[in-house]
Write a protein that holds these residues in place. Structure first.
Motif, PDB file in Angstrom:
ATOM      1  N   VAL A 133       0.865  -1.187   0.000  1.00  0.00           N
ATOM      2  CA  VAL A 133       0.000   0.000   0.000  1.00  0.00           C
ATOM      3  C   VAL A 133       0.901   1.235   0.000  1.00  0.00           C
ATOM      4  O   VAL A 133       1.926   1.267   0.674  1.00  0.00           O
ATOM      5  CB  VAL A 133      -0.924  -0.001   1.240  1.00  0.00           C
ATOM      6  N   VAL A 134       0.520   2.244  -0.778  1.00  0.00           N
ATOM      7  CA  VAL A 134       1.263   3.504  -0.812  1.00  0.00           C
ATOM      8  C   VAL A 134       0.360   4.611  -0.272  1.00  0.00           C
ATOM      9  O   VAL A 134      -0.754   4.796  -0.757  1.00  0.00           O
ATOM     10  CB  VAL A 134       1.719   3.849  -2.246  1.00  0.00           C
ATOM     11  N   VAL A 135       0.848   5.313   0.736  1.00  0.00           N
ATOM     12  CA  VAL A 135       0.114   6.440   1.311  1.00  0.00           C
ATOM     13  C   VAL A 135       0.891   7.704   0.954  1.00  0.00           C
ATOM     14  O   VAL A 135       2.059   7.838   1.297  1.00  0.00           O
ATOM     15  CB  VAL A 135      -0.009   6.301   2.838  1.00  0.00           C
ATOM     16  N   ASP A 136       0.223   8.620   0.231  1.00  0.00           N
ATOM     17  CA  ASP A 136       0.889   9.863  -0.155  1.00  0.00           C
ATOM     18  C   ASP A 136       1.268  10.683   1.078  1.00  0.00           C
ATOM     19  O   ASP A 136       0.763  10.458   2.177  1.00  0.00           O
ATOM     20  CB  ASP A 136      -0.019  10.683  -1.072  1.00  0.00           C
ATOM     21  N   GLU A 137       2.137  11.667   0.856  1.00  0.00           N
ATOM     22  CA  GLU A 137       2.652  12.498   1.936  1.00  0.00           C
ATOM     23  C   GLU A 137       1.536  13.295   2.618  1.00  0.00           C
ATOM     24  O   GLU A 137       0.616  13.776   1.967  1.00  0.00           O
ATOM     25  CB  GLU A 137       3.684  13.451   1.341  1.00  0.00           C
ATOM     26  N   GLY A 138       1.644  13.407   3.942  1.00  0.00           N
ATOM     27  CA  GLY A 138       0.796  14.319   4.695  1.00  0.00           C
ATOM     28  C   GLY A 138      -0.652  13.902   4.853  1.00  0.00           C
ATOM     29  O   GLY A 138      -1.511  14.743   5.073  1.00  0.00           O
ATOM     30  N   LEU A 139      -0.945  12.608   4.761  1.00  0.00           N
ATOM     31  CA  LEU A 139      -2.327  12.146   4.878  1.00  0.00           C
ATOM     32  C   LEU A 139      -2.633  11.624   6.277  1.00  0.00           C
ATOM     33  O   LEU A 139      -1.738  11.190   7.003  1.00  0.00           O
ATOM     34  CB  LEU A 139      -2.619  11.034   3.870  1.00  0.00           C
ATOM     35  N   LEU A 140      -3.916  11.649   6.623  1.00  0.00           N
ATOM     36  CA  LEU A 140      -4.419  11.019   7.837  1.00  0.00           C
ATOM     37  C   LEU A 140      -5.206   9.781   7.423  1.00  0.00           C
ATOM     38  O   LEU A 140      -6.112   9.877   6.597  1.00  0.00           O
ATOM     39  CB  LEU A 140      -5.341  11.984   8.591  1.00  0.00           C
ATOM     40  N   VAL A 141      -4.846   8.626   7.973  1.00  0.00           N
ATOM     41  CA  VAL A 141      -5.619   7.397   7.760  1.00  0.00           C
ATOM     42  C   VAL A 141      -6.051   6.913   9.135  1.00  0.00           C
ATOM     43  O   VAL A 141      -5.229   6.518   9.956  1.00  0.00           O
ATOM     44  CB  VAL A 141      -4.784   6.323   7.040  1.00  0.00           C
ATOM     45  N   ARG A 142      -7.364   6.981   9.413  1.00  0.00           N
ATOM     46  CA  ARG A 142      -7.869   6.679  10.744  1.00  0.00           C
ATOM     47  C   ARG A 142      -8.878   5.540  10.686  1.00  0.00           C
ATOM     48  O   ARG A 142      -9.807   5.564   9.881  1.00  0.00           O
ATOM     49  CB  ARG A 142      -8.525   7.938  11.317  1.00  0.00           C
ATOM     50  N   ASP A 143      -8.681   4.534  11.566  1.00  0.00           N
ATOM     51  CA  ASP A 143      -9.658   3.461  11.790  1.00  0.00           C
ATOM     52  C   ASP A 143     -10.087   2.778  10.497  1.00  0.00           C
ATOM     53  O   ASP A 143     -11.264   2.492  10.301  1.00  0.00           O
ATOM     54  CB  ASP A 143     -10.914   4.009  12.506  1.00  0.00           C
ATOM     55  N   SER A 144      -9.132   2.532   9.603  1.00  0.00           N
ATOM     56  CA  SER A 144      -9.492   1.987   8.298  1.00  0.00           C
ATOM     57  C   SER A 144      -8.690   0.745   7.949  1.00  0.00           C
ATOM     58  O   SER A 144      -7.641   0.479   8.526  1.00  0.00           O
ATOM     59  CB  SER A 144      -9.289   3.048   7.217  1.00  0.00           C
ATOM     60  N   THR A 145      -9.223  -0.010   6.993  1.00  0.00           N
ATOM     61  CA  THR A 145      -8.552  -1.169   6.436  1.00  0.00           C
ATOM     62  C   THR A 145      -8.325  -0.894   4.958  1.00  0.00           C
ATOM     63  O   THR A 145      -9.268  -0.541   4.248  1.00  0.00           O
ATOM     64  CB  THR A 145      -9.419  -2.435   6.597  1.00  0.00           C
ATOM     65  N   VAL A 146      -7.072  -1.014   4.526  1.00  0.00           N
ATOM     66  CA  VAL A 146      -6.742  -0.751   3.124  1.00  0.00           C
ATOM     67  C   VAL A 146      -6.234  -2.053   2.512  1.00  0.00           C
ATOM     68  O   VAL A 146      -5.235  -2.612   2.970  1.00  0.00           O
ATOM     69  CB  VAL A 146      -5.673   0.351   2.998  1.00  0.00           C
ATOM     70  N   LEU A 147      -6.945  -2.542   1.497  1.00  0.00           N
ATOM     71  CA  LEU A 147      -6.551  -3.789   0.855  1.00  0.00           C
ATOM     72  C   LEU A 147      -5.228  -3.626   0.105  1.00  0.00           C
ATOM     73  O   LEU A 147      -4.819  -2.505  -0.197  1.00  0.00           O
ATOM     74  CB  LEU A 147      -7.675  -4.276  -0.069  1.00  0.00           C
ATOM     75  N   PRO A 148      -4.570  -4.763  -0.211  1.00  0.00           N
ATOM     76  CA  PRO A 148      -3.237  -4.691  -0.842  1.00  0.00           C
ATOM     77  C   PRO A 148      -3.236  -3.919  -2.163  1.00  0.00           C
ATOM     78  O   PRO A 148      -4.254  -3.830  -2.862  1.00  0.00           O
ATOM     79  CB  PRO A 148      -2.892  -6.159  -1.083  1.00  0.00           C
ATOM     80  N   HIS A 149      -2.056  -3.391  -2.488  1.00  0.00           N
ATOM     81  CA  HIS A 149      -1.760  -2.798  -3.796  1.00  0.00           C
ATOM     82  C   HIS A 149      -2.610  -1.562  -4.098  1.00  0.00           C
ATOM     83  O   HIS A 149      -2.944  -1.306  -5.250  1.00  0.00           O
ATOM     84  CB  HIS A 149      -1.915  -3.841  -4.918  1.00  0.00           C
TER      85      HIS A 149
END
Length: 114
Positions: free
Chosen positions: A84-100
């Motif tokens: 998984v790629v998260v761009d700069e400066g983001l907030l990811v809260r209480d989440s599930t991110v599937l692969p790729h």
């Protein structure tokens, strides 16, 4: 490099930890992980090959194999799959991110990214 460890922390010998990081309590950093400078990790696991760029907060989360977290991000209470790629400066809260997946926007409330 100089970094601080609080409480139970396991760091694979291959992992690279940047200066000024604070790890723990309850942190596992896997094989081949790279953690940039000034990163704060608490109650979280980085699986093999994960790369966390500088000045990011990771709390109560799981970061999947070979995932890349952009600098100045906050990952809180979340599970990120493989590559998984998260761009700069983001907030990811209480989440599930599937692969790729690549995240370009913050996730402020609970969701599953498919």
């Amino acid at each position: 490099s100089t970094y601080e460890v609080k409480g139970d922390v396991v760091i694979h010998p291959d992992a690279v930890i940047g200066a000024g990081c604070m790890l723990g309590p309850k942190v596992v950093v896997g094989k081949g992980c790279v953690v940039g400078e000034g990163v704060r990790i608490e109650g979280s696991t980085l699986l093999e090959g994960a790369h966390v760029k500088g000045h990011t907060l990771i709390k109560d989360s799981l970061v999947g194999w070979r995932s890349v977290i952009g600098g100045w991000s906050h990952i809180i209470g979340s599970v990120l799959g493989e590559e998984v790629v998260v761009d700069e400066g983001l907030l990811v809260r209480d989440s599930t991110v599937l692969p790729h997946k690549e995240l370009f926007d913050s996730i402020r409330k609970e969701q599953i990214v498919i």
